[in-house]
Design a protein around this motif. Structure first.
Motif, PDB file in Angstrom:
ATOM      1  N   MET A  31       0.825  -1.199   0.000  1.00 23.70           N
ATOM      2  CA  MET A  31       0.000   0.000   0.000  1.00 23.70           C
ATOM      3  C   MET A  31       0.864   1.257   0.000  1.00 23.70           C
ATOM      4  N   ALA A  32       1.990   1.227   0.718  1.00 20.55           N
ATOM      5  CA  ALA A  32       2.867   2.398   0.784  1.00 20.55           C
ATOM      6  C   ALA A  32       3.482   2.718  -0.578  1.00 20.55           C
ATOM      7  N   VAL A  33       3.885   1.692  -1.313  1.00 22.37           N
ATOM      8  CA  VAL A  33       4.447   1.922  -2.651  1.00 22.37           C
ATOM      9  C   VAL A  33       3.403   2.549  -3.568  1.00 22.37           C
ATOM     10  N   ALA A  34       2.168   2.039  -3.488  1.00 22.64           N
ATOM     11  CA  ALA A  34       1.098   2.601  -4.315  1.00 22.64           C
ATOM     12  C   ALA A  34       0.773   4.035  -3.921  1.00 22.64           C
ATOM     13  N   LEU A  35       0.905   4.356  -2.644  1.00 21.16           N
ATOM     14  CA  LEU A  35       0.628   5.719  -2.193  1.00 21.16           C
ATOM     15  C   LEU A  35       1.758   6.679  -2.549  1.00 21.16           C
ATOM     16  N   GLY A  93       4.919  11.239  -4.935  1.00 19.99           N
ATOM     17  CA  GLY A  93       6.278  11.545  -5.363  1.00 19.99           C
ATOM     18  C   GLY A  93       6.312  12.280  -6.688  1.00 19.99           C
ATOM     19  N   LEU A  94       5.481  11.865  -7.642  1.00 22.53           N
ATOM     20  CA  LEU A  94       5.428  12.562  -8.925  1.00 22.53           C
ATOM     21  C   LEU A  94       4.917  13.986  -8.764  1.00 22.53           C
ATOM     22  N   LEU A 130      13.527  11.234  -2.006  1.00 24.32           N
ATOM     23  CA  LEU A 130      13.878  12.585  -2.435  1.00 24.32           C
ATOM     24  C   LEU A 130      15.266  12.980  -1.939  1.00 24.32           C
ATOM     25  N   ASP A 131      15.629  12.573  -0.740  1.00 23.22           N
ATOM     26  CA  ASP A 131      16.966  12.877  -0.228  1.00 23.22           C
ATOM     27  C   ASP A 131      18.037  12.144  -1.017  1.00 23.22           C
TER      28      ASP A 131
END
Length: 338
Positions: free
Chosen positions: A69-73, A78-79, A281-282
């Protein structure tokens, strides 16, 4: 001899007992409001604790469900963050849609400064910059390399110009602003590269639409993931649920633990997604800083704002809750006792 008439029998009365009083019968009002609230809170607390206990019994499976679920969120968020950072690359996008206001060749620097102040006070203008004739000639010589040829000219052929940065990038608004600027006194021409503005607007809208479409697809995928997970929990507890309904358990009582379970899955997924975005992002920022340094720029990617992170966390909890609700509502009619 006549028979003696006996009095009718009287109900027995215990010696020393107080006489009976006709007390009014009061209906039973049931538990008061405070008791009901306490019972409601206790029921929710028990459901939450039970959901946590069941998730704790399967830590690996629960973690991987939250990770999916975290990857899908994190993908659409992120985009969207990258799109916001790209808009800051090399300055603001509004500077790419500047309007060049050319004054007459005989306009003095004082008139140019007054014109700049007048334009800067307009409501649709974010910034106005005055470039004198001498400054324009110097920049032209540096950019074209025609310094020696320009020295042969009897006088400076370049007029003074005011560079106008608009507040909004909109074709109709920019065209109206350009027309307004062209009608000012001592203005020879107001020029705007509308083709570049249209391309810029199209690129931004394409990115926004892509992020929106990807968000919808991943939200549907999240609902399917959480729905299937809750369905498995329902199947594992089918016998228990049938017994609860057999002894009078309501649908809301049966539904409550699964709703908490879905919200907990969403909360864990939101925290993981926030962490993935911050780390990603880091990790990407180090390469961006090196690349921008080669071009003499100090551009760097921004992190995840706290407001966006909290919105992501709240959205994940709501998605988990909604997915669990849909899954339970679909199977609740099948949970009747056999």
């Amino acid at each position: 001899m006549s028979a003696t008439r006996m009095p009718p029998p009287q109900p027995a009365q215990r010696v020393g007992a107080a006489p009976k009083k006709n007390e009014p019968q009061t209906p039973d009002d049931g538990p008061d409001f405070r008791t009901q609230v306490h019972a409601w809170l206790e029921s929710h607390r028990a459901s939450l604790v039970d959901s946590l206990r069941r998730l704790g019994k399967q830590p690996i499976g629960s973690f991987f469900t939250c990770l999916v679920m975290a990857v899908a969120l994190s993908l659409p968020m992120g985009l969207a963050l990258l799109l916001d950072n790209v808009e800051r690359l090399g300055g603001s996008w509004q500077r790419a849609a500047q309007i060049s206001v050319f004054l007459h060749i005989d306009a003095s620097d004082a008139q140019g400064q007054a014109m700049r102040e007048e334009i800067a006070s307009m409501s649709d203008v974010a910034e106005a910059e005055w470039i004198s004739r001498e400054q324009a000639l110097t920049e032209f010589q540096q950019q074209t390399g025609l310094g020696e040829a320009l020295k042969e000219l009897p006088e400076n052929p370049l007029p003074g110009v005011v560079l106008v940065t608009p507040k909004e990038i909109d074709k109709a608004t920019l065209e109206a602003l350009r027309q307004q600027l062209s009608e000012l006194p001592r203005v020879q021409q107001a020029q705007l590269d509308m083709l570049w503005v249209e391309r810029l607007t199209a690129i931004l809208k394409l990115g926004e639409r892509f992020v929106f479409g990807l968000t919808l697809l991943l939200v549907l995928a999240l609902l399917l993931v959480i729905g299937n997970t809750i369905r498995l929990h329902i199947e594992n507890r089918r016998t228990e649920i049938e017994v609860i309904k057999l002894v009078g358990g309501t649908d809301s009582y049966v539904r409550r633990p699964f709703l908490y379970m879905g919200a907990l899955y969403g909360f864990g997924a939101g925290l993981l997604a926030w962490g993935l975005l911050a780390y990603g992002l880091d990790w990407l920022n180090s390469a961006v800083v090196r690349l921008s340094g080669l071009y003499g720029s100090d551009f760097a990617l921004g992190g995840v704002p706290v407001s966006d992170g909290l919105s992501l966390l709240l959205g994940a909890v709501l998605l988990g809750y909604i997915g669990a609700w849909l899954a339970v509502a679909r199977h609740l009619s099948e949970l009747a006792p056999r």
